[in-house]
Write a protein that holds these residues in place. Structure first.
Motif, PDB file in Angstrom:
ATOM      1  N   ALA A  91       0.824  -1.205   0.000  1.00  0.00           N
ATOM      2  CA  ALA A  91       0.000   0.000   0.000  1.00  0.00           C
ATOM      3  C   ALA A  91       0.858   1.254   0.000  1.00  0.00           C
ATOM      4  O   ALA A  91       0.558   2.231  -0.694  1.00  0.00           O
ATOM      5  CB  ALA A  91      -0.932  -0.012   1.211  1.00  0.00           C
ATOM      6  N   VAL A  92       1.948   1.239   0.759  1.00  0.00           N
ATOM      7  CA  VAL A  92       2.826   2.410   0.819  1.00  0.00           C
ATOM      8  C   VAL A  92       3.535   2.608  -0.512  1.00  0.00           C
ATOM      9  O   VAL A  92       3.574   3.723  -1.057  1.00  0.00           O
ATOM     10  CB  VAL A  92       3.845   2.254   1.970  1.00  0.00           C
ATOM     11  CG1 VAL A  92       4.918   3.336   1.870  1.00  0.00           C
ATOM     12  CG2 VAL A  92       3.147   2.335   3.316  1.00  0.00           C
ATOM     13  N   ILE A  93       4.114   1.550  -1.054  1.00  0.00           N
ATOM     14  CA  ILE A  93       4.929   1.677  -2.267  1.00  0.00           C
ATOM     15  C   ILE A  93       4.066   1.983  -3.483  1.00  0.00           C
ATOM     16  O   ILE A  93       4.380   2.893  -4.267  1.00  0.00           O
ATOM     17  CB  ILE A  93       5.749   0.398  -2.488  1.00  0.00           C
ATOM     18  CG1 ILE A  93       6.795   0.241  -1.382  1.00  0.00           C
ATOM     19  CG2 ILE A  93       6.432   0.430  -3.855  1.00  0.00           C
ATOM     20  CD1 ILE A  93       7.631  -1.012  -1.494  1.00  0.00           C
ATOM     21  N   GLN A  94       2.972   1.240  -3.661  1.00  0.00           N
ATOM     22  CA  GLN A  94       2.175   1.391  -4.877  1.00  0.00           C
ATOM     23  C   GLN A  94       1.290   2.625  -4.864  1.00  0.00           C
ATOM     24  O   GLN A  94       1.086   3.255  -5.903  1.00  0.00           O
ATOM     25  CB  GLN A  94       1.295   0.151  -5.092  1.00  0.00           C
ATOM     26  CG  GLN A  94       2.036  -1.090  -5.506  1.00  0.00           C
ATOM     27  CD  GLN A  94       1.075  -2.199  -5.906  1.00  0.00           C
ATOM     28  OE1 GLN A  94      -0.100  -1.966  -6.192  1.00  0.00           O
ATOM     29  NE2 GLN A  94       1.560  -3.414  -5.920  1.00  0.00           N
ATOM     30  N   GLN A  95       0.725   2.981  -3.712  1.00  0.00           N
ATOM     31  CA  GLN A  95      -0.286   4.024  -3.679  1.00  0.00           C
ATOM     32  C   GLN A  95       0.164   5.287  -2.945  1.00  0.00           C
ATOM     33  O   GLN A  95       0.159   6.378  -3.510  1.00  0.00           O
ATOM     34  CB  GLN A  95      -1.572   3.480  -3.012  1.00  0.00           C
ATOM     35  CG  GLN A  95      -2.116   2.229  -3.650  1.00  0.00           C
ATOM     36  CD  GLN A  95      -2.527   2.422  -5.102  1.00  0.00           C
ATOM     37  OE1 GLN A  95      -2.916   3.524  -5.508  1.00  0.00           O
ATOM     38  NE2 GLN A  95      -2.445   1.373  -5.897  1.00  0.00           N
ATOM     39  N   ALA A  96       0.542   5.133  -1.683  1.00  0.00           N
ATOM     40  CA  ALA A  96       0.787   6.322  -0.853  1.00  0.00           C
ATOM     41  C   ALA A  96       2.011   7.104  -1.309  1.00  0.00           C
ATOM     42  O   ALA A  96       1.961   8.339  -1.424  1.00  0.00           O
ATOM     43  CB  ALA A  96       0.940   5.899   0.607  1.00  0.00           C
ATOM     44  N   SER A  97       3.109   6.420  -1.566  1.00  0.00           N
ATOM     45  CA  SER A  97       4.364   7.113  -1.845  1.00  0.00           C
ATOM     46  C   SER A  97       4.290   8.022  -3.065  1.00  0.00           C
ATOM     47  O   SER A  97       4.608   9.222  -2.968  1.00  0.00           O
ATOM     48  CB  SER A  97       5.502   6.097  -1.989  1.00  0.00           C
ATOM     49  OG  SER A  97       6.709   6.741  -2.310  1.00  0.00           O
ATOM     50  N   PRO A  98       3.901   7.532  -4.254  1.00  0.00           N
ATOM     51  CA  PRO A  98       3.863   8.455  -5.406  1.00  0.00           C
ATOM     52  C   PRO A  98       2.845   9.574  -5.250  1.00  0.00           C
ATOM     53  O   PRO A  98       3.080  10.695  -5.716  1.00  0.00           O
ATOM     54  CB  PRO A  98       3.509   7.528  -6.589  1.00  0.00           C
ATOM     55  CG  PRO A  98       2.939   6.307  -5.979  1.00  0.00           C
ATOM     56  CD  PRO A  98       3.585   6.152  -4.652  1.00  0.00           C
ATOM     57  N   LEU A  99       1.730   9.306  -4.573  1.00  0.00           N
ATOM     58  CA  LEU A  99       0.736  10.359  -4.379  1.00  0.00           C
ATOM     59  C   LEU A  99       1.239  11.431  -3.417  1.00  0.00           C
ATOM     60  O   LEU A  99       1.027  12.628  -3.640  1.00  0.00           O
ATOM     61  CB  LEU A  99      -0.571   9.756  -3.857  1.00  0.00           C
ATOM     62  CG  LEU A  99      -1.491   9.130  -4.912  1.00  0.00           C
ATOM     63  CD1 LEU A  99      -2.704   8.508  -4.244  1.00  0.00           C
ATOM     64  CD2 LEU A  99      -1.926  10.158  -5.946  1.00  0.00           C
ATOM     65  N   ILE A 100       1.894  11.012  -2.339  1.00  0.00           N
ATOM     66  CA  ILE A 100       2.438  11.987  -1.397  1.00  0.00           C
ATOM     67  C   ILE A 100       3.426  12.909  -2.109  1.00  0.00           C
ATOM     68  O   ILE A 100       3.370  14.143  -1.971  1.00  0.00           O
ATOM     69  CB  ILE A 100       3.131  11.274  -0.222  1.00  0.00           C
ATOM     70  CG1 ILE A 100       2.103  10.565   0.658  1.00  0.00           C
ATOM     71  CG2 ILE A 100       3.943  12.251   0.610  1.00  0.00           C
ATOM     72  CD1 ILE A 100       2.730   9.685   1.715  1.00  0.00           C
ATOM     73  N   VAL A 101       4.334  12.317  -2.858  1.00  0.00           N
ATOM     74  CA  VAL A 101       5.345  13.110  -3.558  1.00  0.00           C
ATOM     75  C   VAL A 101       4.700  14.068  -4.550  1.00  0.00           C
ATOM     76  O   VAL A 101       5.035  15.262  -4.600  1.00  0.00           O
ATOM     77  CB  VAL A 101       6.341  12.177  -4.274  1.00  0.00           C
ATOM     78  CG1 VAL A 101       7.267  12.973  -5.182  1.00  0.00           C
ATOM     79  CG2 VAL A 101       7.155  11.396  -3.257  1.00  0.00           C
TER      80      VAL A 101
END
Length: 262
Positions: A91-101
């Motif tokens: 969930a962090v790698i696929q979704q949260a990380s690119p969206l946060i950035v």
């Protein structure tokens, strides 16, 4: 007297969308045109990275923690605590990380790009450049868009690592999970294409943030208030496009790449 169809107010959103896609195409074409503005690229890269790297690292910690706590609570209810680590990390790698950035780049770097180009536009600097035979897109827009893309791709790796470590800490400490189970479930569920899609998302999101900011900056209403409105519009439009692009890319990835062990 009837209004011509081409200039009908109801079609204004379609015209703006067409102009946005035309600018995106012009930017892609200008990336391979010489001379390339390396100095401008380095300046914009440093500025964008400097205003986003610390907030991105700080925001990724609570994001990873919330995802780990929520997933850990859900898996505990289902009796599948051993899969907490893998589900949280994916969930962090696929979704949260690119969206946060992308959201941070749009809010910090994108707004600065829009304000800079908008102020140049109302002061007629861009018109003067065109009169001198200098393309504002190649001279100003391309370095800024490439800078947002590079920063998004590089920051995505940092946010992924910090988010995963934050999720690991909160799962092990607050939910009394075992480090071995967390890591083993990660190895069982995660695969290398998960990292690839994360970086692809970051690249696409960075491009969207840069192009939308440049588009609104190049087309503000007259006066300082017009520039301020353009900045607000660029952030809102970028957010909407980011979530739409995330949906499309996630759907394509899940259809093309089978889950590990499937």
């Amino acid at each position: 007297m009837s209004t011509p169809v081409a200039t009908h107010p109801a079609l204004a959103p379609l015209r703006e969308t067409g102009k946005l896609f035309a600018l995106a195409g012009s930017v892609l074409a200008a990336c391979f045109r010489r001379p390339f503005q390396f100095r401008e690229l380095l300046e914009q890269f440093w500025f964008t990275a400097s205003v986003t790297i610390l907030p991105a690292a700080l925001v990724s910690i609570p994001f990873g923690a919330v995802i780990a706590l929520q997933v850990g609570s859900l898996t505990a209810q289902l009796g599948a605590q051993s899969f907490t680590g893998g589900a949280s990390v994916l969930a962090v790698i696929q979704q949260a990380s690119p969206l946060i950035v992308a959201l941070l780049i749009a809010g910090a770097g994108g707004s600065a790009i829009c304000a800079d180009l908008g102020s140049r536009k109302i002061l007629e600097e861009l018109d003067a450049m065109e009169v001198m035979g200098v393309s504002p897109i190649q001279r100003l827009v391309v370095p800024r868009v490439i800078a947002t893309v590079l920063v998004a791709v590089l920051l995505n790796g940092l946010v992924s690592v910090v988010g995963v470590l934050g999720g690991y800490f909160f799962n092990v400490v607050l939910q009394h999970g075992t480090p071995g189970a967390y890591l083993s479930s990660f190895n069982a569920l995660a695969q290398l294409p998960d990292l690839y899609i994360s970086e692809i998302k970051a690249l696409v999101f960075g491009f969207i943030a840069g192009v939308v900011a440049a588009f609104r900056g190049l087309n503000p209403r007259s006066g300082p208030k017009g520039v301020g409105d353009a900045v607000n519009q660029s952030v809102v439009i970028t957010f909407l496009l980011l979530f739409l692009a995330n949906l499309v890319l996630t759907a394509i990835y899940l259809r093309v790449v089978p889950a590990k062990g499937a």
